[in-house]
Design a protein around this motif. Structure first.
Motif, PDB file in Angstrom:
ATOM      1  N   LEU A  40      29.748 -19.281  75.106  1.00  0.00           N
ATOM      2  CA  LEU A  40      30.951 -18.452  74.987  1.00  0.00           C
ATOM      3  C   LEU A  40      32.117 -19.021  75.783  1.00  0.00           C
ATOM      4  CD1 LEU A  40      29.366 -14.889  75.461  1.00  0.00           C
ATOM      5  CD2 LEU A  40      29.608 -16.213  73.353  1.00  0.00           C
ATOM      6  N   SER A  41      31.911 -20.155  76.426  1.00  0.00           N
ATOM      7  CA  SER A  41      32.911 -20.667  77.367  1.00  0.00           C
ATOM      8  C   SER A  41      34.172 -21.177  76.686  1.00  0.00           C
ATOM      9  CB  SER A  41      32.303 -21.780  78.220  1.00  0.00           C
ATOM     10  OG  SER A  41      31.942 -22.900  77.415  1.00  0.00           O
ATOM     11  N   ASP A  42      34.082 -21.480  75.396  1.00  0.00           N
ATOM     12  CA  ASP A  42      35.238 -22.017  74.682  1.00  0.00           C
ATOM     13  C   ASP A  42      36.026 -20.944  73.935  1.00  0.00           C
ATOM     14  OD1 ASP A  42      33.395 -21.429  72.736  1.00  0.00           O
ATOM     15  OD2 ASP A  42      33.386 -23.419  71.801  1.00  0.00           O
ATOM     16  N   GLY A  43      35.669 -19.672  74.161  1.00  0.00           N
ATOM     17  CA  GLY A  43      36.389 -18.586  73.516  1.00  0.00           C
ATOM     18  C   GLY A  43      35.847 -18.178  72.165  1.00  0.00           C
ATOM     19  N   THR A  44      34.842 -18.900  71.656  1.00  0.00           N
ATOM     20  CA  THR A  44      34.253 -18.505  70.385  1.00  0.00           C
ATOM     21  C   THR A  44      33.303 -17.329  70.588  1.00  0.00           C
ATOM     22  OG1 THR A  44      32.460 -20.125  70.602  1.00  0.00           O
ATOM     23  CG2 THR A  44      34.454 -20.810  69.412  1.00  0.00           C
TER      24      THR A  44
ATOM     25  N   THR B  58      37.149 -17.405  67.067  1.00  0.00           N
ATOM     26  CA  THR B  58      37.472 -17.103  68.463  1.00  0.00           C
ATOM     27  C   THR B  58      37.766 -15.611  68.599  1.00  0.00           C
ATOM     28  OG1 THR B  58      39.808 -17.626  68.105  1.00  0.00           O
ATOM     29  CG2 THR B  58      38.390 -19.392  68.909  1.00  0.00           C
ATOM     30  N   LEU B  59      37.548 -15.120  69.803  1.00  0.00           N
ATOM     31  CA  LEU B  59      37.830 -13.721  70.122  1.00  0.00           C
ATOM     32  C   LEU B  59      38.822 -13.668  71.273  1.00  0.00           C
ATOM     33  CD1 LEU B  59      36.908 -10.585  69.870  1.00  0.00           C
ATOM     34  CD2 LEU B  59      35.657 -11.101  71.968  1.00  0.00           C
ATOM     35  N   ASP B  60      39.877 -12.885  71.097  1.00  0.00           N
ATOM     36  CA  ASP B  60      40.839 -12.635  72.163  1.00  0.00           C
ATOM     37  C   ASP B  60      40.836 -11.152  72.496  1.00  0.00           C
ATOM     38  OD1 ASP B  60      42.079 -15.274  72.554  1.00  0.00           O
ATOM     39  OD2 ASP B  60      42.739 -15.018  70.492  1.00  0.00           O
ATOM     40  N   ILE B  61      40.902 -10.853  73.786  1.00  0.00           N
ATOM     41  CA  ILE B  61      41.062  -9.472  74.254  1.00  0.00           C
ATOM     42  C   ILE B  61      42.503  -9.345  74.712  1.00  0.00           C
ATOM     43  CG2 ILE B  61      40.213  -7.677  75.805  1.00  0.00           C
ATOM     44  CD1 ILE B  61      37.606  -9.234  76.058  1.00  0.00           C
ATOM     45  N   VAL B  62      43.280  -8.550  74.005  1.00  0.00           N
ATOM     46  CA  VAL B  62      44.734  -8.558  74.191  1.00  0.00           C
ATOM     47  C   VAL B  62      45.208  -7.577  75.261  1.00  0.00           C
ATOM     48  CG1 VAL B  62      45.123  -9.340  71.834  1.00  0.00           C
ATOM     49  CG2 VAL B  62      45.062  -6.879  72.320  1.00  0.00           C
ATOM     50  N   ARG B  63      44.308  -6.784  75.808  1.00  0.00           N
ATOM     51  CA  ARG B  63      44.691  -5.811  76.829  1.00  0.00           C
ATOM     52  C   ARG B  63      43.539  -5.664  77.808  1.00  0.00           C
ATOM     53  NH1 ARG B  63      44.233  -0.027  77.630  1.00  0.00           N
ATOM     54  NH2 ARG B  63      42.659  -0.074  75.985  1.00  0.00           N
ATOM     55  N   ARG B  64      43.883  -5.477  79.086  1.00  0.00           N
ATOM     56  CA  ARG B  64      42.852  -5.213  80.085  1.00  0.00           C
ATOM     57  C   ARG B  64      42.993  -3.761  80.540  1.00  0.00           C
ATOM     58  NH1 ARG B  64      41.085  -8.627  85.475  1.00  0.00           N
ATOM     59  NH2 ARG B  64      39.967  -6.930  86.522  1.00  0.00           N
ATOM     60  N   PRO B  65      42.107  -2.894  80.074  1.00  0.00           N
ATOM     61  CA  PRO B  65      42.186  -1.498  80.515  1.00  0.00           C
ATOM     62  C   PRO B  65      41.770  -1.349  81.968  1.00  0.00           C
ATOM     63  CG  PRO B  65      40.276  -1.821  79.114  1.00  0.00           C
ATOM     64  CD  PRO B  65      41.027  -3.112  79.107  1.00  0.00           C
TER      65      PRO B  65
ATOM     66  N   ASP C   5      42.037  -3.647  70.727  1.00  0.00           N
ATOM     67  CA  ASP C   5      42.146  -4.598  71.829  1.00  0.00           C
ATOM     68  C   ASP C   5      41.519  -5.958  71.510  1.00  0.00           C
ATOM     69  OD1 ASP C   5      43.420  -2.727  73.450  1.00  0.00           O
ATOM     70  OD2 ASP C   5      41.547  -1.992  74.299  1.00  0.00           O
ATOM     71  N   PHE C   6      40.787  -6.041  70.405  1.00  0.00           N
ATOM     72  CA  PHE C   6      40.015  -7.245  70.105  1.00  0.00           C
ATOM     73  C   PHE C   6      40.546  -7.902  68.832  1.00  0.00           C
ATOM     74  CE2 PHE C   6      37.391  -4.074  72.214  1.00  0.00           C
ATOM     75  CZ  PHE C   6      37.036  -4.769  73.364  1.00  0.00           C
ATOM     76  N   ILE C   7      40.874  -9.168  68.948  1.00  0.00           N
ATOM     77  CA  ILE C   7      41.404  -9.937  67.832  1.00  0.00           C
ATOM     78  C   ILE C   7      40.468 -11.108  67.558  1.00  0.00           C
ATOM     79  CG2 ILE C   7      43.346 -11.263  66.940  1.00  0.00           C
ATOM     80  CD1 ILE C   7      44.000  -8.326  67.371  1.00  0.00           C
ATOM     81  N   VAL C   8      39.954 -11.172  66.349  1.00  0.00           N
ATOM     82  CA  VAL C   8      39.113 -12.291  65.925  1.00  0.00           C
ATOM     83  C   VAL C   8      39.956 -13.203  65.036  1.00  0.00           C
ATOM     84  CG1 VAL C   8      37.139 -12.957  64.499  1.00  0.00           C
ATOM     85  CG2 VAL C   8      36.927 -11.062  66.129  1.00  0.00           C
ATOM     86  N   THR C   9      39.976 -14.492  65.381  1.00  0.00           N
ATOM     87  CA  THR C   9      40.805 -15.471  64.671  1.00  0.00           C
ATOM     88  C   THR C   9      39.922 -16.584  64.117  1.00  0.00           C
ATOM     89  OG1 THR C   9      42.630 -15.035  66.207  1.00  0.00           O
ATOM     90  CG2 THR C   9      42.773 -17.033  64.872  1.00  0.00           C
ATOM     91  N   GLY C  10      40.204 -16.973  62.876  1.00  0.00           N
ATOM     92  CA  GLY C  10      39.485 -18.098  62.287  1.00  0.00           C
ATOM     93  C   GLY C  10      38.149 -17.735  61.688  1.00  0.00           C
ATOM     94  N   TYR C  11      37.950 -16.458  61.350  1.00  0.00           N
ATOM     95  CA  TYR C  11      36.678 -16.065  60.745  1.00  0.00           C
ATOM     96  C   TYR C  11      36.745 -16.340  59.246  1.00  0.00           C
ATOM     97  CZ  TYR C  11      32.493 -13.254  59.800  1.00  0.00           C
ATOM     98  OH  TYR C  11      31.241 -12.826  59.410  1.00  0.00           O
ATOM     99  N   ASP C  12      35.883 -17.244  58.772  1.00  0.00           N
ATOM    100  CA  ASP C  12      35.880 -17.678  57.370  1.00  0.00           C
ATOM    101  C   ASP C  12      34.450 -17.612  56.835  1.00  0.00           C
ATOM    102  OD1 ASP C  12      36.614 -18.798  54.924  1.00  0.00           O
ATOM    103  OD2 ASP C  12      36.341 -20.847  55.666  1.00  0.00           O
TER     104      ASP C  12
END
Length: 306
Positions: free
Chosen positions: A41-45, A271-278, A288-295
């Protein structure tokens, strides 16, 4: 080799060489015992299977529901999540003989709070154990009464990761032996443990039982998502999620699913981005969770064994 190939290899080995076994549902499985997979998980995937479409937004909502400590399907149904409905629906139809379908049952769950309280309750499943593990207080007369709040394993976990990172006790579990018979389904993904090293966080998920065809995709995604949330809350870097399965099985009526998935070539994980820290681990929202590049390849429908 893509990380998904280890999953496909396990699926192939289970289908080709697994023991044919009867099971609780009466469907029958092929199974192997004691398997391990590792995901970086270290590369953001994030390990989100690509050989079939996984409805990851439902998995996010389920994990948030677990973390809330809720045990009723009403919150999930209100968000369009149906993954827990089959169990209380089966219980309702068996008790009443009404023969409701899923849509009719869920409509009554949403419309009638009393009906939801009686028939939407799953018993002390996952979140109830994670957040409200039973504890007992003395009543002063030699007896004990159950504490209404119970013990919050998740809050204790976060506190431990922050204040005692080298501990070997960063564990929470849903396997409460005394309450298994009260649960709609005893926990399959039952025990989680975490390891801090040089400000990075790794985790292990131990599953006593894993439906590789349907359940695994949600299980590994949610375990990885939870690790990312914990890492954010504790100012740690995500490192690795290790998956350990005991009874790893495929249902014999899922041959079409197995055949189609094994014929497909896996693609890169998104990749998964967390766009807010509650403010705390319980404050996350689905957006709060954005998944990018899912094909992914197309979804493969298959029946759930209840």
């Amino acid at each position: 080799m893509t990380a998904e190939l280890q999953y496909l290899d396990l699926m192939r080995r289970v289908w080709d060489g697994g023991a044919l076994r009867g099971d609780r549902t009466g469907t029958g499985t092929r199974a192997l015992f004691g398997e391990t997979m590792r995901f970086d998980l270290s590369d953001g995937t994030i390990p989100l299977l690509t050989t079939k479409r996984v409805f990851w937004k439902s998995a996010v909502k389920e994990l948030i529901w677990f973390l809330s400590g809720d045990r009723n399907i009403r919150t999930l149904v209100a968000q369009g999540v149906h993954i827990w409905t089959d169990w209380p629906l089966a219980r309702f139809n068996a008790a009443t003989g009404e023969g409701l379908d899923r849509d009719g049952f869920e409509a009554r769950i949403l419309a009638d709070a009393d009906f939801a309280a009686e028939w939407g309750d799953l018993g002390p499943v996952y979140g109830a154990q994670w957040r409200h593990w039973p504890t007992y207080d003395t009543t002063g007369d030699g007896h004990y009464a159950r504490s209404p709040a119970g013990f919050d394993q998740i809050s204790a976990l976060v506190h431990g990761l922050k204040h005692n990172p080298n501990s070997r006790r960063h564990i929470f579990t849903g396997w409460n032996v005394a309450e298994l018979d009260q649960m709609a389904l005893p926990p399959c993904h039952m025990t989680y443990q975490y390891f801090v090293n040089e400000n990075s966080l790794s985790g292990i998920l131990y599953q006593r039982s894993c439906d590789l065809g349907l359940g695994f995709a949600f299980n590994i995604f949610e375990a990885s998502l939870l690790l990312r949330m914990l890492a954010q809350q504790c100012d740690l870097r995500p490192a690795e999620i290790v998956w350990m399965g005991a009874d790893c099985h495929l249902y014999v009526n899922h041959e079409h699913l197995v055949t189609q998935q094994l014929a497909r070539t896996p693609r890169a994980f998104p990749t998964l981005d967390i766009v807010r820290r509650p403010d705390d681990i319980f404050g996350y929202r689905p957006e709060d969770f954005i998944v990018t590049g899912y094909d992914p390849h197309p979804h493969i429908p298959a029946p759930v064994a209840v």
